[in-house]
Write a protein that holds these residues in place. Sequence first.
Motif, mmCIF file in Angstrom:
data_model
loop_
_atom_site.group_PDB
_atom_site.id
_atom_site.type_symbol
_atom_site.label_atom_id
_atom_site.label_comp_id
_atom_site.label_asym_id
_atom_site.label_seq_id
_atom_site.Cartn_x
_atom_site.Cartn_y
_atom_site.Cartn_z
ATOM 1 N N THR A 115 0.813 -1.220 0.000
ATOM 2 C CA THR A 115 0.000 0.000 0.000
ATOM 3 C C THR A 115 0.845 1.269 0.000
ATOM 4 O O THR A 115 0.304 2.365 0.024
ATOM 5 C CB THR A 115 -0.937 0.022 1.220
ATOM 6 N N ALA A 116 2.162 1.103 -0.019
ATOM 7 C CA ALA A 116 3.068 2.256 -0.087
ATOM 8 C C ALA A 116 4.433 1.772 -0.545
ATOM 9 O O ALA A 116 4.789 0.600 -0.339
ATOM 10 C CB ALA A 116 3.190 2.941 1.271
ATOM 11 N N SER A 167 2.306 6.710 -0.878
ATOM 12 C CA SER A 167 1.288 5.786 -0.371
ATOM 13 C C SER A 167 0.050 5.834 -1.265
ATOM 14 O O SER A 167 -0.087 6.701 -2.135
ATOM 15 C CB SER A 167 0.894 6.166 1.055
ATOM 16 N N GLU A 168 -0.864 4.905 -1.029
ATOM 17 C CA GLU A 168 -2.126 4.923 -1.762
ATOM 18 C C GLU A 168 -2.866 6.236 -1.537
ATOM 19 O O GLU A 168 -3.512 6.747 -2.457
ATOM 20 C CB GLU A 168 -2.999 3.762 -1.287
#
Length: 217
Positions: free
Chosen positions: A38-39, A54-55
């Motif tokens: 997610t990152a 990050s997302e």
Amino acid sequence: MTPQPFTVADVMTRKVVAVLPCAEFKEIVAAMKRWRVTAVPVVEGEGRVVGVVSEADLLLKEEFHDHRLGLVEQMRRLDATAKAGSRRAEDLMTSPAVTVAPEASLPQAARLMASHHVKRLPVVGMNGTIQGIVSRSDLLKVFLRPDEDLAAEVRRDVVEHLFPLSQSQVDVRVDAGVVTLSGEGRDTALIPLAARLARAVEGVVDVRCELTAQGRT
């Protein structure tokens, strides 16, 4: 003797997915999807961490895709609107990155995550180069230690040191991470210390101290 604490190096993920500052938006999205992260840290040179994408950083482009902001909101969210209009990692990333040293303790890493509201931390060495990444789930790995390992450590590092003459009369049981100390200890003053040191063993969920002073009931 205080039980030897686990460090970030003991639980971190050593295989890190990272991108260069010049990485394009779609390239970053593809890397996250492929590696199910997610990152991603942004690195330059020999692996020095300069930021993290990050997302949340990427989703700003979708958030502002068809939303016109008023002047006041634009001024209030300058950083967000700038990222929404960007397409390279160096413009999308959050910088400087919040990082942690491999020798940091797990509580130190947890406090860093909480205070900076992040879910993961790049792990960097003295020269700033990336060595791994530690996430919230990594910090919880210690609670997966087998009960027998916890019992052995409590007996070795706590009972044998505090009660060398009466250790055979102290029983250590662990069930689902909960340590129970029972039996008799020779020194009354050391019983609270035994409970405190047992609780400090990495992976212990709780401690029940049923120890009594030798010769008392």
